[in-house]
Design an enzyme around this catalytic site. Structure first.
Site, PDB file in Angstrom:
ATOM      1  N   LYS A  95      -6.199  -0.785  -4.290  1.00 33.31           N
ATOM      2  CA  LYS A  95      -5.600  -2.126  -4.145  1.00 33.31           C
ATOM      3  C   LYS A  95      -6.070  -3.493  -4.779  1.00 33.31           C
ATOM      4  O   LYS A  95      -5.273  -4.442  -5.024  1.00 33.31           O
ATOM      5  CB  LYS A  95      -4.999  -2.233  -2.501  1.00 33.31           C
ATOM      6  CG  LYS A  95      -4.418  -1.271  -2.063  1.00 33.31           C
ATOM      7  CD  LYS A  95      -2.953  -1.178  -2.612  1.00 33.31           C
ATOM      8  CE  LYS A  95      -2.007   0.120  -2.006  1.00 33.31           C
ATOM      9  NZ  LYS A  95      -0.593   0.397  -2.581  1.00 33.31           N
ATOM     10  N   GLU A 117       2.944  -7.730   1.987  1.00 35.30           N
ATOM     11  CA  GLU A 117       3.367  -6.613   2.935  1.00 35.30           C
ATOM     12  C   GLU A 117       2.314  -5.682   2.911  1.00 35.30           C
ATOM     13  O   GLU A 117       1.611  -5.720   1.891  1.00 35.30           O
ATOM     14  CB  GLU A 117       4.649  -6.166   2.393  1.00 35.30           C
ATOM     15  CG  GLU A 117       4.591  -4.774   1.480  1.00 35.30           C
ATOM     16  CD  GLU A 117       4.206  -5.227   0.141  1.00 35.30           C
ATOM     17  OE1 GLU A 117       4.202  -6.638  -0.126  1.00 35.30           O
ATOM     18  OE2 GLU A 117       3.786  -4.541  -0.516  1.00 35.30           O
ATOM     19  N   SER A 384      -7.930   7.225  -4.394  1.00 35.37           N
ATOM     20  CA  SER A 384      -7.198   6.018  -4.146  1.00 35.37           C
ATOM     21  C   SER A 384      -7.942   5.235  -3.137  1.00 35.37           C
ATOM     22  O   SER A 384      -8.187   4.089  -3.383  1.00 35.37           O
ATOM     23  CB  SER A 384      -5.871   6.050  -4.252  1.00 35.37           C
ATOM     24  OG  SER A 384      -5.435   6.700  -2.920  1.00 35.37           O
TER      25      SER A 384
END
Ligand SMILES: Cc1ncc(COP(=O)(O)O)c(C=O)c1O
Lengths: 403, 262
Positions: A95, A117, A384
């Protein structure tokens, strides 16, 4: 296979085939076009690229390694299994690749307030992190249910100086956090930059978030060549909104020999209806500004979802994935919560890597994928994120008391 | 002539400011919605906006959001709403009705589009479709249904004229940056923007979002062809849901109608 894949998408209106677009309340239209023109004007700019590259190497810790998973490979007796280690990034997931880029856009646009969010909390942490570096006021919307199951990340966000707003409307998960972030943006649009955390939302977000995450796939091209002298035969990634998947897929889309496999959250099983797998069991619809596959009932009401992982617990998916599915360039599987738990333990015990529950979804398709391949082939899984944030929920799922 | 065009243009000719009132269909129940439609019309409401409930109404503040939730819990859907409107038309053939909702709810019920006018619907407002798209652009082929579009304080001048060209019912000017029910009206900004819009179109321009008091309504009505009241009415409906006594709402609407035509 991908000969019918159109290059250079999205088009000017923000569509990938029939998917994407800008379906938002009127008040946001100006903000979206300002974001688009800012991004397009700096995208090819060398100074902009340099600034991002500098942060990616000295702050995020890129490039992330490509690691050969010897014991997993041995276990499945199929292709060589390689892991792209996004879990080693600063803050523990892919991210941050996106937030490092978007915060520069926010700064260029003169915005003083940042909102985002988050589902698993990883995007919330990654946003709070880059906002802290610039001393910007930062507000994170998070479903009340996710605040519970990702409490460690909630505390991290607070330590970073941002404010967490629990959202208890609707289903109290990621979808509702997005609703609330959009409402905040409509209200504070003049001074606020909205850092969306996946390749979802209205144009230009699916394009911008993809471009910032595509560093993962670009590094992989070189690493694959150095390690085994060719492109991987298959690339596997989990799909919530789809940002880690599109990031590692994107530089390979025009390389037909590379199979692209996304893995959705099958929850209690596709047949049970309790899942979060719109590409497996949804139909095209419009939510959060874009047309894409969506879990919805006959009246177009968005259905509630179910997944063991907060980061995949979302009824929609990025529009580019819908396009890749329809043209047959990528395929999308789904795995159940139970299969995910098994894969979570397997990766921890065989390779010494405790993955995020989202990430464990990608590993849960190994039995199926490996059985059809041989040892001359190479597959790459995108790790991830790491599993620190999930330790207490895993313990509680398994009835273990950590107190 | 379409009922909506007729009512708004007659009011304009006679120097009457129009009152538009909003409710969410099916809140608190279908029978009450029918009663409220009739009650609104008898209280001086010129146009009724009927909200079609959606699971994720991103443009709404908490008051209207929870009305959507209550209505969905009652099992309201587009088919049932059309039935309510058809019943309303048995007693009222003059008050225009505009359906207001979100694109996904309309697209999922595309087969109903052709029934809209026959059930007594006059216009459609889709909150999350950019105003420069006409109804047919999004697969909505029905010439007798008018399109109402939103323009906000942040709409660029270039887009104002595109939006006006694609609209046919009226222009809904959003008086603030925010969701429905918010509270930060800036009269000077509204004045300037309404002038810009009126240079681009002969359509009536009505203003709404955040108008609650008679004083607000009076102020705004000096600038626009009428006002739209949403959250305040929806909140009053919620407060009367237990005894289904809606007199207070009707009195409030009468007072607003009076306050915009002083
Ligand atoms: C570690 C990790 N992987 C995957 C995801 C899913 O997001 P996306 O599909 O956008 O990669 C999340 C989201 O929170 C995450 O934290």
């Amino acid at each position: 296979m991908s000969s019918n894949y159109e290059k250079n998408l999205p088009n000017q209106e923000g569509y990938f085939g029939e998917y994407g677009g800008k379906y938002v309340p009127e008040t946001l239209m100006l903000a979206l076009s300002e974001l688009e023109s800012t991004y397009l004007s700096v995208k090819g700019d060398l100074d902009f690229q340099k600034e991002i590259d500098k942060d990616l190497s000295s702050f995020v810790g890129r490039p992330s390694p490509l690691y050969f998973a010897e014991r997993l490979t041995k276990k499945y007796q199929g292709p060589k299994i390689w892991l792209k280690r996004e879990d080693l990034n600063h803050t523990g997931a892919h991210k941050i690749n996106n937030t490092v880029g978007q915060i520069i856009l926010a700064k260029m646009m003169g915005k003083s307030r940042i909102i985002a969010e988050t589902g698993a909390g990883q995007h919330g942490v990654a946003t709070a992190t880059v906002a802290a570096r610039l001393g910007l006021d930062c507000h994170i919307y998070m479903g009340a249910e996710d605040v519970q199951r990702q409490s460690l990340n909630v505390y991290r966000i607070k330590l970073l100086g941002a404010k967490v707003h629990p959202v208890d409307s609707g289903t109290s998960t990621l979808k509702d956090a997005l609703n609330e972030a959009i409402r905040d943006w409509v209200t504070n649009v003049d001074d606020t930059y909205y850092i969306i955390g996946s390749v979802t939302g209205p144009h230009p977000y699916p394009m911008i978030v993809r471009d910032f995450n595509a560093i993962v796939g670009r590094e992989l091209i070189e690493q694959a060549n150095n390690n085994f002298g060719k492109n991987p035969d298959a690339i596997i990634a989990c799909v919530g909104g789809g940002s880690n998947a599109i990031g590692i897929f994107h530089p390979f889309i025009d390389k037909d020999e590379v199979e692209l496999i996304g893995v959705e959250a099958g929850g209690e099983g596709i047949k049970s209806g309790k899942h979060a797998a719109p590409l497996n069991d949804g139909k095209p619809g419009i939510l959060h500004g874009a047309k894409s596959y969506l879990m919805q009932d006959a009246d177009g009401q968005v259905m509630s979802t179910s997944s063991i992982s907060a980061g995949l617990d979302y009824p929609g998916v990025g529009p580019e994935h819908s396009y890749l599915k329809d043209v047959g360039r990528a395929k999308y599987l789904a795995v159940t919560d139970q299969e995910v738990m098994k894969a979570f333990h397997e990766l921890s015990e065989l390779e010494g890597i405790i993955p995020a529950l989202e990430t464990a979804h990608a590993f849960a398709v190994l039995p199926e994928v490996c059985s059809k391949m041989d040892s001359s082939q190479n597959i790459v899984l995108n790790v991830s994120g790491r599993g620190d944030k999930d330790i207490s929920s895993v313990a509680s799922i398994e009835g273990i008391n950590l107190e | 002539m379409n009922r909506l065009t007729k009512v708004l243009s007659q009011n304009k000719e006679n120097n009457i400011k129009s009152l538009v009132a909003y409710l969410v269909a099916g809140d608190p129940c279908e029978e009450s919605t029918l009663e409220l439609l009739n009650g609104f019309a008898l209280s001086g409401v010129d146009v009724i906006e009927v909200g079609v409930p959606f699971s994720d109404p991103i443009a709404e503040g908490p008051i209207i959001q929870s009305a959507h939730d209550r209505s969905l819990k009652n099992g309201t859907n587009l088919k049932k709403i059309l039935k309510i409107i058809k019943s309303f038309r048995k007693s009222n053939s003059h008050t225009p009705i505009v359906l207001m909702g979100y694109i996904n709810g309309f697209l999922a019920n595309q087969s109903e589009f052709s029934n809209f006018s026959q059930h007594g619907v006059d216009g459609v407002l889709i909150v999350d479709v950019p105003g420069e798209y006409s109804l047919s652009d999004i697969g909505f082929q029905n010439d007798s249904i008018l399109s109402v579009s939103l323009i906000s304080p942040t709409t660029s001048k270039e887009r104002v004229s595109d939006i006006c060209n694609a609209s046919s019912g009226f222009i809904y000017y959003i008086t603030l940056r925010g969701v429905t029910g918010a509270n930060k009206i800036n009269v000077n900004e509204i004045h300037e923007n309404l002038l810009t819009i009126k240079q681009s179109t002969d359509l009536p321009v009505l203003a709404g979002f955040g108008i609650k008091t008679k004083e607000d309504a009076t102020e705004i009505s000096k600038l626009a062809d009428g006002v739209i009241i949403g959250s305040q009415v929806v909140e009053m409906i919620k407060n009367s849901a237990s005894n289904k006594d809606f007199k207070k709402i009707y009195n409030y609407l009468k007072e607003i109608k009076h306050s915009i035509n002083l």
